[in-house]
Design a protein around this motif. Structure first.
Motif, mmCIF file in Angstrom:
data_model
loop_
_atom_site.group_PDB
_atom_site.id
_atom_site.type_symbol
_atom_site.label_atom_id
_atom_site.label_comp_id
_atom_site.label_asym_id
_atom_site.label_seq_id
_atom_site.Cartn_x
_atom_site.Cartn_y
_atom_site.Cartn_z
ATOM 1 N N UNK A 136 0.887 -1.338 0.085
ATOM 2 C CA UNK A 136 0.164 -0.078 -0.003
ATOM 3 C C UNK A 136 1.015 1.201 0.113
ATOM 4 N N UNK A 137 1.965 1.281 0.860
ATOM 5 C CA UNK A 137 2.822 2.473 0.916
ATOM 6 C C UNK A 137 3.663 2.437 -0.530
ATOM 7 N N UNK A 138 3.957 1.475 -0.889
ATOM 8 C CA UNK A 138 4.783 1.483 -2.301
ATOM 9 C C UNK A 138 3.814 2.099 -3.384
ATOM 10 N N UNK A 139 2.559 1.743 -3.170
ATOM 11 C CA UNK A 139 1.714 2.088 -4.425
ATOM 12 C C UNK A 139 1.515 3.589 -3.880
ATOM 13 N N UNK A 140 1.350 4.049 -3.059
ATOM 14 C CA UNK A 140 1.042 5.597 -2.891
ATOM 15 C C UNK A 140 2.512 6.309 -3.325
ATOM 16 N N UNK A 141 3.707 5.950 -2.802
ATOM 17 C CA UNK A 141 4.954 6.202 -3.507
ATOM 18 C C UNK A 141 4.895 6.583 -4.814
ATOM 19 N N UNK A 142 4.628 5.546 -5.635
ATOM 20 C CA UNK A 142 4.672 6.025 -7.118
ATOM 21 C C UNK A 142 3.403 6.978 -7.582
ATOM 22 N N UNK A 143 2.068 6.687 -6.988
ATOM 23 C CA UNK A 143 1.036 7.505 -7.218
ATOM 24 C C UNK A 143 1.473 9.092 -6.745
ATOM 25 N N UNK A 144 1.956 8.973 -5.825
ATOM 26 C CA UNK A 144 2.094 10.561 -5.577
ATOM 27 C C UNK A 144 3.475 11.179 -6.237
ATOM 28 N N UNK A 145 4.408 10.421 -6.752
ATOM 29 C CA UNK A 145 5.418 10.697 -7.658
ATOM 30 C C UNK A 145 4.795 11.231 -8.905
ATOM 31 N N UNK A 146 4.146 10.430 -9.488
ATOM 32 C CA UNK A 146 3.345 10.804 -10.788
ATOM 33 C C UNK A 146 2.350 11.934 -10.748
ATOM 34 N N UNK A 147 2.208 12.304 -9.497
ATOM 35 C CA UNK A 147 1.230 13.414 -9.079
ATOM 36 C C UNK A 147 2.296 14.522 -9.355
ATOM 37 N N UNK A 148 3.483 14.614 -8.863
ATOM 38 C CA UNK A 148 4.589 15.456 -8.935
ATOM 39 C C UNK A 148 4.597 15.755 -10.455
ATOM 40 N N UNK A 149 4.919 14.669 -11.185
ATOM 41 C CA UNK A 149 5.096 14.762 -12.656
ATOM 42 C C UNK A 149 3.901 15.591 -13.255
ATOM 43 N N UNK A 150 2.780 15.465 -12.820
ATOM 44 C CA UNK A 150 1.735 16.000 -13.369
ATOM 45 C C UNK A 150 1.614 17.529 -12.994
ATOM 46 N N UNK A 151 1.779 17.913 -11.997
ATOM 47 C CA UNK A 151 1.808 19.427 -11.360
ATOM 48 C C UNK A 151 3.217 20.346 -11.763
ATOM 49 N N UNK A 152 4.150 19.310 -12.178
ATOM 50 C CA UNK A 152 5.225 20.307 -12.401
ATOM 51 C C UNK A 152 5.163 20.731 -13.785
ATOM 52 N N UNK A 153 4.211 20.456 -14.635
ATOM 53 C CA UNK A 153 4.058 21.019 -16.037
ATOM 54 C C UNK A 153 3.036 22.002 -15.903
ATOM 55 N N UNK A 154 2.159 21.877 -14.796
ATOM 56 C CA UNK A 154 1.039 23.215 -14.564
ATOM 57 C C UNK A 154 1.956 24.157 -13.728
ATOM 58 N N UNK A 155 2.885 23.887 -13.046
ATOM 59 C CA UNK A 155 3.894 25.139 -12.510
ATOM 60 C C UNK A 155 4.482 25.628 -13.269
ATOM 61 N N UNK A 156 5.238 24.830 -14.487
ATOM 62 C CA UNK A 156 6.052 25.469 -15.463
ATOM 63 C C UNK A 156 5.051 26.480 -16.275
ATOM 64 N N UNK A 157 3.721 25.842 -16.728
ATOM 65 C CA UNK A 157 2.890 26.842 -17.361
ATOM 66 C C UNK A 157 2.369 28.070 -16.724
ATOM 67 N N UNK A 158 2.302 28.182 -15.443
ATOM 68 C CA UNK A 158 2.037 29.143 -14.554
ATOM 69 C C UNK A 158 3.144 30.184 -14.568
#
Length: 235
Positions: free
Chosen positions: A101-123
Motif C-alpha cells: 500500500x505504501x509502495x503504491x502511494x509512493x508511485x502515485x504521489x510521484x506521478x502526481x508531482x510529474x503532472x503538477x510540475x507541468x502546470x507549475x511551469x505553465x504558471x
C-alpha cells in the motif's frame, strides 16, 4: 542738526546690525512658509511625493502569482508524502499488504508531482514573476542551478519510477487507474533504474534542504524579503 550724510550713515549701520543679528522665531516661520510655498509652486509637494513613493510596490517584496504560490506549497506537501511513503514502507515485511500500500502511494504521489510540475511551469510562463534577485555571482549562480536541478528531477524521477515498475513487470498505479508500461519487462534493467532512482531521491532530498536553508538565510540574515515572495499576501 546732523546733516543728511550723517543720517544715511546711521541708517546703514542700523541695517547692518539688524542683518548680523540672529533671526527670531517669527522670521524663521516666515522663511519656512516661504520655502514651502516656493517648493509647491515649483512643481510638487513633498508630501505628495512621499505618498506616491510609498504606494509604489517594491520589487523585493513583490510576490509570485497566486497559482504559483499554491503549486509551490502543494508540491512540497506531495513530495514529503513521496518520501514518507517510501520510508514507512520499510517498517513492514516484504509482500505484506501494508508495505504494498505504501509502495503504491509512493508511485502515485510521484506521478502526481510529474503532472503538477507541468502546470507549475505553465504558471511561471504565463503569469508575472518578481524581478530576479540582485546579488553576487557566488550566490545567484548556485541558486539558479538548484532551481533548474529541482525542476529537472521533478520530471525525471517520476519517469524513472514509471520505467522501474514497467521493467519489473508490475502495475503502474495512479488513483485507481493502471497506466501503461513504458518499457518491456527487464529485470536487469530494472536493477539499474532502481539504483539511479534511489540516487536521484537522495539528491532531491539534499537539494530541498539547501533550498530551504537558503530561503531562511535570505529572510533572517540578509533580510531581503525573498521568502515573502512565495508566501500569500496578508489581508
Amino acid at each position: 542738526m546732523p546733516g543728511t550724510g550723517q543720517t544715511n550713515l546711521r541708517a546703514n549701520a542700523a541695517e547692518s546690525q539688524n542683518w548680523d543679528a540672529p533671526p527670531n522665531a517669527a522670521s524663521l516661520a516666515q522663511i519656512s512658509m516661504f520655502d514651502l510655498d516656493h517648493g509647491a509652486a515649483r512643481g510638487g509637494s513633498l508630501r505628495r511625493d512621499i505618498e506616491e513613493q510609498a504606494m509604489t510596490p517594491r520589487s523585493d517584496t513583490a510576490r509570485y502569482a497566486g497559482i504559483s504560490i499554491a503549486l509551490h506549497w502543494l508540491m512540497l506537501l506531495v513530495i514529503v508524502g513521496v518520501f514518507a511513503a517510501m520510508e514507512l514502507r520499510e517498517y513492514y515485511p516484504k509482500g505484506s499488504d501494508t508495505r504494498n500500500w505504501f509502495k503504491s502511494w509512493h508511485f502515485t504521489l510521484g506521478l502526481t508531482v510529474f503532472a503538477l510540475v507541468w502546470v507549475r511551469i505553465g504558471a511561471r510562463v504565463f503569469t508575472s514573476s518578481p524581478a530576479p534577485q540582485v546579488g553576487p555571482a557566488w550566490r545567484t549562480g548556485p541558486a539558479k542551478l538548484v532551481h533548474l536541478a529541482l525542476y529537472a528531477l521533478m520530471i525525471c524521477m517520476p519517469l524513472a519510477g514509471w520505467a522501474l515498475l514497467s521493467a519489473e513487470g508490475d502495475a503502474i498505479p495512479f488513483y485507481g487507474l493502471s497506466l501503461p508500461a513504458l518499457i518491456a519487462k527487464n529485470p536487469v534493467l530494472a536493477q539499474q533504474i532502481e539504483w539511479a532512482h534511489v540516487l536521484g531521491g537522495d539528491i532531491v532530498f539534499w537539494l530541498i534542504l539547501a533550498h530551504a536553508a537558503a530561503a531562511i538565510f535570505h529572510h533572517y540574515w540578509l533580510k531581503d524579503h525573498l521568502l515573502l515572495r512565495m508566501l500569500p499576501a496578508r489581508r
